[in-house]
Motif scaffolding. Structure first.
Motif, PDB file in Angstrom:
ATOM      1  N   ALA A 290     -79.318 132.180  13.761  1.00  0.00           N
ATOM      2  CA  ALA A 290     -79.205 131.781  15.166  1.00  0.00           C
ATOM      3  C   ALA A 290     -77.849 131.139  15.449  1.00  0.00           C
ATOM      4  CB  ALA A 290     -80.332 130.804  15.528  1.00  0.00           C
ATOM      5  N   ILE A 291     -77.364 130.331  14.521  1.00  0.00           N
ATOM      6  CA  ILE A 291     -76.041 129.716  14.689  1.00  0.00           C
ATOM      7  C   ILE A 291     -74.950 130.787  14.708  1.00  0.00           C
ATOM      8  CG2 ILE A 291     -74.328 128.212  13.590  1.00  0.00           C
ATOM      9  CD1 ILE A 291     -76.657 126.529  12.542  1.00  0.00           C
ATOM     10  N   ALA A 292     -75.048 131.737  13.776  1.00  0.00           N
ATOM     11  CA  ALA A 292     -74.051 132.816  13.724  1.00  0.00           C
ATOM     12  C   ALA A 292     -74.087 133.649  15.003  1.00  0.00           C
ATOM     13  CB  ALA A 292     -74.309 133.698  12.506  1.00  0.00           C
ATOM     14  N   LEU A 293     -75.280 133.989  15.466  1.00  0.00           N
ATOM     15  CA  LEU A 293     -75.395 134.794  16.679  1.00  0.00           C
ATOM     16  C   LEU A 293     -74.900 134.032  17.903  1.00  0.00           C
ATOM     17  CD1 LEU A 293     -78.889 136.498  16.141  1.00  0.00           C
ATOM     18  CD2 LEU A 293     -76.631 137.545  15.935  1.00  0.00           C
ATOM     19  N   ALA A 294     -75.114 132.722  17.936  1.00  0.00           N
ATOM     20  CA  ALA A 294     -74.637 131.917  19.059  1.00  0.00           C
ATOM     21  C   ALA A 294     -73.120 131.947  19.171  1.00  0.00           C
ATOM     22  CB  ALA A 294     -75.126 130.474  18.913  1.00  0.00           C
TER      23      ALA A 294
ATOM     24  N   VAL B  85     -76.729 140.011  12.683  1.00  0.00           N
ATOM     25  CA  VAL B  85     -75.386 139.427  12.643  1.00  0.00           C
ATOM     26  C   VAL B  85     -74.324 140.520  12.536  1.00  0.00           C
ATOM     27  CG1 VAL B  85     -73.808 137.987  11.279  1.00  0.00           C
ATOM     28  CG2 VAL B  85     -76.146 137.211  11.723  1.00  0.00           C
ATOM     29  N   TRP B  86     -74.586 141.526  11.715  1.00  0.00           N
ATOM     30  CA  TRP B  86     -73.637 142.635  11.577  1.00  0.00           C
ATOM     31  C   TRP B  86     -73.462 143.370  12.899  1.00  0.00           C
ATOM     32  CZ3 TRP B  86     -74.054 147.967  12.189  1.00  0.00           C
ATOM     33  CH2 TRP B  86     -72.963 148.706  11.720  1.00  0.00           C
ATOM     34  N   MET B  87     -74.569 143.629  13.599  1.00  0.00           N
ATOM     35  CA  MET B  87     -74.488 144.330  14.883  1.00  0.00           C
ATOM     36  C   MET B  87     -73.775 143.491  15.930  1.00  0.00           C
ATOM     37  SD  MET B  87     -78.153 146.349  15.183  1.00  0.00           S
ATOM     38  CE  MET B  87     -77.680 147.066  16.756  1.00  0.00           C
ATOM     39  N   ALA B  88     -74.040 142.182  15.940  1.00  0.00           N
ATOM     40  CA  ALA B  88     -73.348 141.300  16.887  1.00  0.00           C
ATOM     41  C   ALA B  88     -71.852 141.273  16.596  1.00  0.00           C
ATOM     42  CB  ALA B  88     -73.941 139.897  16.811  1.00  0.00           C
ATOM     43  N   TRP B  89     -71.495 141.226  15.326  1.00  0.00           N
ATOM     44  CA  TRP B  89     -70.085 141.222  14.918  1.00  0.00           C
ATOM     45  C   TRP B  89     -69.381 142.514  15.329  1.00  0.00           C
ATOM     46  CZ3 TRP B  89     -67.888 143.477  10.072  1.00  0.00           C
ATOM     47  CH2 TRP B  89     -66.537 143.121   9.903  1.00  0.00           C
ATOM     48  N   LYS B  90     -70.133 143.628  15.293  1.00  0.00           N
ATOM     49  CA  LYS B  90     -69.566 144.926  15.652  1.00  0.00           C
ATOM     50  C   LYS B  90     -69.561 145.165  17.164  1.00  0.00           C
ATOM     51  CE  LYS B  90     -68.414 146.723  11.692  1.00  0.00           C
ATOM     52  NZ  LYS B  90     -67.007 147.147  11.410  1.00  0.00           N
ATOM     53  N   GLY B  91     -70.074 144.210  17.938  1.00  0.00           N
ATOM     54  CA  GLY B  91     -70.001 144.315  19.386  1.00  0.00           C
ATOM     55  C   GLY B  91     -71.175 144.973  20.069  1.00  0.00           C
ATOM     56  N   TYR B  92     -72.336 145.034  19.420  1.00  0.00           N
ATOM     57  CA  TYR B  92     -73.505 145.657  20.030  1.00  0.00           C
ATOM     58  C   TYR B  92     -74.210 144.752  21.038  1.00  0.00           C
ATOM     59  CZ  TYR B  92     -73.239 149.592  16.782  1.00  0.00           C
ATOM     60  OH  TYR B  92     -72.832 150.705  16.093  1.00  0.00           O
TER      61      TYR B  92
ATOM     62  N   LEU C 128     -80.028 141.451  19.093  1.00  0.00           N
ATOM     63  CA  LEU C 128     -81.255 140.650  19.171  1.00  0.00           C
ATOM     64  C   LEU C 128     -82.490 141.540  19.092  1.00  0.00           C
ATOM     65  CD1 LEU C 128     -80.135 138.215  22.017  1.00  0.00           C
ATOM     66  CD2 LEU C 128     -80.174 137.767  19.552  1.00  0.00           C
ATOM     67  N   ALA C 129     -82.414 142.711  19.725  1.00  0.00           N
ATOM     68  CA  ALA C 129     -83.533 143.652  19.643  1.00  0.00           C
ATOM     69  C   ALA C 129     -83.705 144.157  18.218  1.00  0.00           C
ATOM     70  CB  ALA C 129     -83.309 144.822  20.598  1.00  0.00           C
ATOM     71  N   ALA C 130     -82.584 144.443  17.549  1.00  0.00           N
ATOM     72  CA  ALA C 130     -82.649 144.926  16.170  1.00  0.00           C
ATOM     73  C   ALA C 130     -83.247 143.876  15.244  1.00  0.00           C
ATOM     74  CB  ALA C 130     -81.253 145.317  15.688  1.00  0.00           C
TER      75      ALA C 130
END
Length: 320
Positions: free
Chosen positions: A28-32, A159-166, A171-173
């Protein structure tokens, strides 16, 4: 013997909850840091609807299996097929309602998002009974392994998907991978399998307890997530993102404590249902123990809210 099982189950339940919540909190911290408050808020718009769909999928029968001490293979198989059928209906209803929900919020992205999450409800129905039977047997060791693997896999994926700009799809994944991995592992490591039988008498007997549990959970779900409907509609997704972050953060420490105690207490209390004195003592001990830890934790978080949010999530989350 019962006391030894309770102590062992409590320890494994604590390990399970702490590991899972710990990994989820780090994720959650990483995604934030990788996503915006508006993206969190947009995903938060659907939490009320997906939560209600999940409650209807279970119907209170999983809790009834834990509560009753005289369940048979027929009862268990009946609950499995009921969950699968109800999950399919709930998923179909969620899919059908997606355009109306998206129109209500004026957010077209909610249509494909709700479609994916409808599949997640059906996926969860396949493994719901396995977790219930393990809890009934106080086998939290197996649940620890399954839960940690699913949490880690879903966290790494999101986290990987968020980092890649998805964006919001990260969050759905996270939700899909969590449900999918845990369901798959429950079927692999669990020895229980359903049989091709469905009993109407089992449904009526289990619903005597499960119906009240279903109503209770439905009311709690509606109340606890009603804010997503109101804030999302009247204040916007950014405000909902801030509020959701604050709400989930303050629930983290108390949620760990409640989950550890309640997961063990329910099957233990069910096994001791013939002894009101023991039940009363157990309930009093549980409430006192939880409040002893919960009160100072909540006061501490309230006092340190400002710097806590900045340190954990960054300046963009200060309104939380």
């Amino acid at each position: 013997m019962l006391k030894q099982r309770a102590v062992s189950a409590t320890l494994w339940s604590a390990v399970d909850v702490v590991l899972r919540q710990g990994v989820q909190f780090v994720v959650a911290i990483a995604l934030a840091h990788l996503l915006t408050p508006a993206e969190f808020g947009t995903f938060g718009l659907i939490l009320l609807f997906t939560g209600i769909a999940s409650v209807f999928m279970d119907g209170g029968f999983s809790a009834a299996l834990i509560q009753r001490q005289d369940v048979s293979q027929t009862d268990e198989s009946t609950v499995f097929w009921f969950n699968l059928f109800a999950g399919a209906l709930a998923a179909a209803a969620l899919y059908a309602a997606a355009p109306a929900i998206a129109g209500f919020y004026a957010r077209p992205v909610l249509v494909p998002l709700l479609t994916i999450m409808a599949g997640n409800v059906l996926l969860g129905a396949l493994g719901a009974i396995h977790a219930s039977l393990l809890s009934k047997q106080l086998d939290f060791r197996t649940q620890t392994k399954v839960g940690f693997a699913a949490t880690l896999a879903s966290g790494v994926t999101s986290v990987w998907m968020a980092w890649k700009g998805y964006g919001i799809w990260a969050l759905a994944a996270q939700a899909i991978v969590m449900t999918g991995v845990s369901t798959l592992l429950f079927w692999i490591v669990g020895r229980w399998r359903p049989t091709l039988e469905f009993s109407g008498s089992s449904v009526r007997r289990l619903f005597g307890f499960g119906g009240y549990h279903f109503a209770s959970i439905l009311m709690d779900m509606s109340y606890s997530r009603l804010y997503t409907l109101l804030i999302g509609k009247f204040d916007g997704v950014r405000a909902l993102g801030y509020y959701s972050n604050a709400d989930s953060t303050q629930q983290m420490p108390s949620g760990v404590l409640v989950k550890v105690l309640s997961r063990v207490a329910f099957p233990m209390f069910a096994a001791a249902s013939h002894d009101p004195v023991m039940l009363r003592r157990g309930m009093q001990l549980g409430i006192r123990g939880s409040m002893l830890l919960n009160v100072p934790m909540m006061l501490g978080m309230a006092a340190a809210a400002g710097p806590l949010v900045v340190v954990l999530f960054g300046q963009k989350w200060v309104p939380a």
